[in-house]
Every structure is written in C-alpha cells, then in structure tokens.
Write a protein that holds these residues in place. Structure first.
Motif, PDB file in Angstrom:
ATOM      1  N   PRO A  85      24.857   8.882 -46.528  1.00  0.00           N
ATOM      2  CA  PRO A  85      24.975  10.438 -46.889  1.00  0.00           C
ATOM      3  C   PRO A  85      24.630  10.288 -48.432  1.00  0.00           C
ATOM      4  O   PRO A  85      24.749   9.329 -49.219  1.00  0.00           O
ATOM      5  N   TRP A  86      24.689  11.498 -48.870  1.00  0.00           N
ATOM      6  CA  TRP A  86      24.255  11.628 -50.466  1.00  0.00           C
ATOM      7  C   TRP A  86      25.427  11.438 -50.991  1.00  0.00           C
ATOM      8  O   TRP A  86      25.547  10.668 -52.135  1.00  0.00           O
ATOM      9  N   GLU A 125      24.349  14.070 -42.469  1.00  0.00           N
ATOM     10  CA  GLU A 125      25.238  13.572 -43.587  1.00  0.00           C
ATOM     11  C   GLU A 125      26.650  13.977 -43.584  1.00  0.00           C
ATOM     12  O   GLU A 125      27.548  13.223 -43.953  1.00  0.00           O
ATOM     13  N   HIS A 155      18.717  10.288 -42.080  1.00  0.00           N
ATOM     14  CA  HIS A 155      19.247   9.535 -43.263  1.00  0.00           C
ATOM     15  C   HIS A 155      19.804   8.142 -42.801  1.00  0.00           C
ATOM     16  O   HIS A 155      20.477   8.012 -41.586  1.00  0.00           O
ATOM     17  N   ASN A 157      17.971   5.894 -48.617  1.00  0.00           N
ATOM     18  CA  ASN A 157      17.652   5.408 -47.057  1.00  0.00           C
ATOM     19  C   ASN A 157      16.808   4.169 -46.938  1.00  0.00           C
ATOM     20  O   ASN A 157      17.146   3.387 -45.946  1.00  0.00           O
ATOM     21  N   GLN A 200      30.742  13.311 -47.840  1.00  0.00           N
ATOM     22  CA  GLN A 200      30.115  14.018 -46.654  1.00  0.00           C
ATOM     23  C   GLN A 200      30.465  12.806 -45.570  1.00  0.00           C
ATOM     24  O   GLN A 200      30.796  13.313 -44.429  1.00  0.00           O
ATOM     25  N   ALA A 226      26.109   9.444 -41.144  1.00  0.00           N
ATOM     26  CA  ALA A 226      24.712   9.227 -41.128  1.00  0.00           C
ATOM     27  C   ALA A 226      24.534   8.400 -39.962  1.00  0.00           C
ATOM     28  O   ALA A 226      23.692   7.527 -39.845  1.00  0.00           O
TER      29      ALA A 226
END
Length: 320
Positions: free
Chosen positions: A40-41, A10, A37, A109, A45, A48
């Motif tokens: 990303p969260w 991420e 993933h 995801n 970030q 992915a």
C-alpha cells in the motif's frame, strides 16, 4: 464518457474487493479497474492482494462490466512473457471484457525483487521493449526475442483469445505519446491533460479511448470524510515523480507528514454532496477523456457508498 469503479487493492482485502466489484456492476458502473501493487502507499491503508488473482475472481463473479489493470508494470516483478500469459488467460475468463493497462512502474512495488530501481529513461526503454514482446506473444505465434533488457526463448501462448487483448499504456508527456501510441490501443493518464489526449487522438483518430481516474470521499459526515481522505490519501498530492520513486510506505508517511486535512480536502471532493463529488470530474470531461474511474477513498464505508451513493453519483456524472 463511460464511468468506472476502482478496485483499490491498497485499501481492501481480496474477498471484500470481489464483493465491491459485484455491487459496482449492479449499481451501473460501466467498467472496473484494479491497481496492481505489492505494497500500500501508506500503512494505514493496510492491504495489497494480488491484482491478477483478484481480477480472475471478479471475471467469474461479474458478467457485464469491462475489466482493466490500472496499471501493471511488465518489466521487473513480472517478466513481459508472464504478463502476456496472464492477460490472455484473463481475457478468456472475462469473455472479452479485459483491457491490459501497462505502465513503467513505481519503486514501491518493484524494489521488492532486489534488482534496484532504474532511472526513468531506462524504465521507459524497458516498457517499450516489454510492450513489443507482449504484443508478439498475444498473436499466439512462436516468439524468440533477444533485446537490451529481456530474452524470450521459443515461447508461445497456447490459450489466446480470438479477438486478442487491447492494451492501454500510461503516458505522461508528448514524447511518451510519440513512443507508446503506436504500441497501444488506448491512453491511460491520471491527470486531466487535454493536450495529451489530443496528441494521442492524432495517432489514433476516432479509434482510441482515454482513461482517467479521480478520487472522491463520500460520507454523510463531511468532517469524517475529510479525516478519512487525509488518513488514507495524503500521499496523493506528491505528484507522479515523487510517487514513482519512493520505495516504502514509511517513505510516503515521511513525505506526507506535513500535509494537512485541509490540503487533502482542497484536492479531493469530500462529504455527502454528490453534485460536488460529480463536479470534481469536470476537468477530465473538459480534457476529452472517454473513460473515468472513480476511487471511493477508504474501506470503512465502501459498502455503504455502493449501496447509497454510487448509483446517484453515476447518474450525476452522466448528466455532466
């Protein structure tokens, strides 16, 4: 305990991650895990890349460290028959160094395929069925499967490692141990839950590993470390139930908008003090974990962390 390094997909691009993997092997980490993933969260970030392509490259660029998905959801983005093929191929490329880490997934995801997000009970049922299919296919035998969630029609893996592929499954409670320990070789858990480790060990006495993970944010400037940890990892405090169900980085931004830098600093060891960073792993040591993957938060100084701090940090962790 073996000390691992996290390839945090991420927060870094694929070429950078391969470079980090080589450096982590060189400074003495025992194993490397990769997140898997599609997003990303948090937008900050910003990365992915595909974990399986990444690990294939890492398998060729390294020679000693063990590798692991941490973790792959084998139920929605990937059909379990595809996961089995990927795992077998990666094990051959890694010359036996790969462990397949599985979990029930996160909405972040899996929602991308447009099939909705099942309830936790359904997700657990799907994971159990998927694990059965993967285990059968990894034997190299012809498999036909007609289940509640998946069908497999006359499938066979033609390139299967002689020693097979060991499987770790992410488990969050006692009922999970009862359900998944017979299907897995190893436990994956990101909370230092000693009771869970003991329950798992009761099913696999002396033959199983317990994998944990802990984030740190090393930087010569403690305030800069706290600022980076807040920017990149403020989602971390939401807990598994929140993290599994939010669908987008925008959702995580909204959910974490009131998280303060001092809140993150109280949960993640930040700054230049390697003894403090190492000490943050003690709960996992006390809980009986056998393997612990370190996450260095942020891409900004990842190369400097690996060059200056990672080796001494691994030494301190071993001394604990």
């Amino acid at each position: 305990m073996r000390i691992g390094y996290t390839l945090m997909t991420e927060q870094s691009g694929p070429r950078e991650l391969v470079r980090h993997a080589v450096a982590a092997e060189d400074v003495g980490f025992d194993f490397e895990v990769s997140s898997d993933h599609y997003s990303p969260w948090l937008t900050e970030q910003g990365h992915a890349p595909n974990a399986w392509v990444l690990l294939g490259a890492v398998a060729q660029a390294t020679s000693r460290v063990e590798l692991m998905t941490f973790v792959t959801c084998p139920t929605m983005r990937y059909h379990p028959a595809v996961v089995a093929q990927q795992a077998a191929t990666l094990q051959l490329l890694a010359d036996g160094r790969f462990t397949l880490g599985l979990g029930s997934g996160e909405n972040l995801n899996e929602h991308v395929i447009g099939e909705g997000w099942p309830s936790i009970a359904v997700r657990q049922d799907m994971l159990e069925e998927a694990a059965h299919i993967i285990r059968e296919l990894l034997t190299g035998e012809l498999v036909t499967w007609e289940g509640d969630y998946f069908r497999v029609d006359s499938a066979r893996l033609w390139d299967v490692p002689d020693a097979g592929v060991e499987i770790g499954i992410a488990v969050s409670g006692e009922h999970g141990v009862e359900r998944f320990a017979p299907l897995a070789d190893h436990l994956v858990q990101v909370q230092p839950d000693g009771d869970l480790v003991r329950e798992w060990s009761g099913v696999h006495p002396g033959s199983s590993r317990a994998y944990g993970q802990v984030p740190v944010c090393w930087d010569p400037d403690e305030e800069a470390a706290i600022e980076r940890a807040h920017e990149q990892f403020r989602w971390f405090g939401g807990g598994w139930s929140v993290n599994a169900d939010l669908p987008t980085p925008a959702g995580f931004t909204a959910a974490s908008q009131f998280v303060r830098p001092e809140d993150v600093a109280s949960a993640i060891a930040c700054g230049p003090d390697l003894d403090k960073l190492a000490e943050s792993a003690r709960p996992f040591l006390d809980a009986g974990f056998t393997d612990l993957a370190i996450v260095q938060v942020g891409e900004h100084n990842q190369d400097r962390f690996l060059a200056e701090a990672a080796g001494p940090l691994v030494e301190r962790l071993r001394k604990l």
